[in-house]
Design a protein around this motif. Structure first.
Motif, short mmCIF file in Angstrom:
data_model
loop_
_atom_site.label_atom_id
_atom_site.label_comp_id
_atom_site.label_asym_id
_atom_site.label_seq_id
_atom_site.Cartn_x
_atom_site.Cartn_y
_atom_site.Cartn_z
N ASP A 82 0.83 -1.21 0.00
CA ASP A 82 0.00 0.00 0.00
C ASP A 82 0.86 1.27 0.00
N PHE A 83 0.78 2.00 -1.11
CA PHE A 83 1.37 3.35 -1.16
C PHE A 83 0.29 4.42 -1.28
N HIS A 84 -0.96 3.97 -1.30
CA HIS A 84 -2.08 4.93 -1.36
C HIS A 84 -2.08 5.81 -0.11
N LEU A 87 0.38 8.60 -0.29
CA LEU A 87 -0.04 9.68 -1.21
C LEU A 87 -1.15 10.53 -0.60
N THR A 95 5.93 8.27 -6.34
CA THR A 95 5.74 6.82 -6.26
C THR A 95 5.83 6.22 -7.68
N LYS A 147 -5.91 2.86 -6.47
CA LYS A 147 -4.58 2.96 -7.09
C LYS A 147 -3.56 3.10 -5.96
N GLY A 148 -2.42 2.45 -6.11
CA GLY A 148 -1.40 2.48 -5.06
C GLY A 148 -1.47 1.28 -4.13
#
Ligand SMILES: Cc1cc2nc3c(=O)[nH]c(=O)nc-3n(C[C@H](O)[C@H](O)[C@H](O)COP(=O)(O)O)c2cc1C
Length: 241
Positions: A82-84, A87, A95, A147-148
């Protein structure tokens, strides 16, 4: 030996569970153990979705090759990179780097293994489910993964209703080496290991499966698995550069 080493050395995947639920205390202890895992650059790049809605669980199971234990396990958790979250908190964060896929996958795998080991130490059992990547576009829709975020693996947990044998691992001397990569494989050791795995499958399946380890990897690696993966990663904003 310590109790922790005993638990880890006796790991085997459990695919048949009783109907008994985990207590809140057990579940919370497993979650806390998972969260205690180390994290690259302290990014904590993971989210775990606990699938408790029975109807949703059935739909998820259908997307994961209909593996019955996904439906019958007391718990089914989907571990995601998880990079959401990053962000959302820091919109200017950059990213999409390949390295971040590795960070997310490593962080999340460490959490998953901690979770399973913690569960096993409580007398529970479980199995990871890579099949959450069988139909990842559909799974993202079902679990509302933005997304992410990408699903990496699932984890079934519950009280074991089977007592399988330990699956023999490669000889330690083949997987651990000193100072440099070995110049060549020890063929004799490989041969012995092949026989050991073949014997394991014969016993476990009552003779129905008669496969050596090299036979198995030959089959598995004969074709590209999940050929849609790069397209999926790109759609979710991973591995763009
Ligand atoms: C990332 C990952 C994904 C896996 N996916 C599945 C799966 O979809 N279905 C399944 O039955 N087992 C799955 N497994 C379990 C492996 O088959 C199992 O760990 C391996 O055969 C070794 O056996 P053991 O865990 O009993 O020692 C997965 C394991 C890992 C680490």
């Amino acid at each position: 030996m310590t109790a922790a080493i005993e638990v880890m050395r006796h790991h085997r995947s459990i695919r048949k569970f009783t109907e008994q639920a985990l207590s809140d205390e057990q579940r919370e202890a497993i979650m806390a153990s998972a969260q205690a895992a180390s994290s690259s650059s302290f990014l904590q790049a993971s989210t775990v979705i606990r699938v408790t809605d029975p109807e949703l669980r059935t739909k998820v199971m259908a997307l994961c090759g209909n593996q019955a234990y996904i439906g019958s396990a007391a718990e089914f958790w989907v571990f995601c990179a998880d990079f959401h979250r990053h962000l959302q908190w820091v919109p200017e964060a950059k990213t999409g780097f390949a390295e971040q896929l590795l960070i997310g996958a490593i962080d999340t795998a460490l959490m998953g293994q901690n979770a399973l080991t913690a569960a096993e130490s409580l007398g529970l059992g479980g199995v990871f489910i890579g099949a959450v990547r069988n139909q990842p576009f559909e799974l993202c829709d079902l679990l509302a993964l933005p997304k992410g975020v990408i699903p990496l693996f699932g984890l079934c947990l519950g009280y074991p209703d089977q007592d399988p044998e330990l699956k023999p691992r490669l000889p330690t001397s083949l997987m651990f080496c000193e100072n440099r990569y070995p110049a060549r494989v020890d063929e004799e050791q490989m041969q012995r290991y092949d026989e050991q795995v073949q014997e394991y499958y014969r016993t476990r399946t009552g003779g129905n499966k008669d496969m050596s380890w090299t036979g198995q990897i030959g089959e598995t690696l004969a074709k590209e698995a999940r050929p849609f993966m790069l397209e999926f990663l790109h759609r979710q904003g991973f591995c763009l550069r």
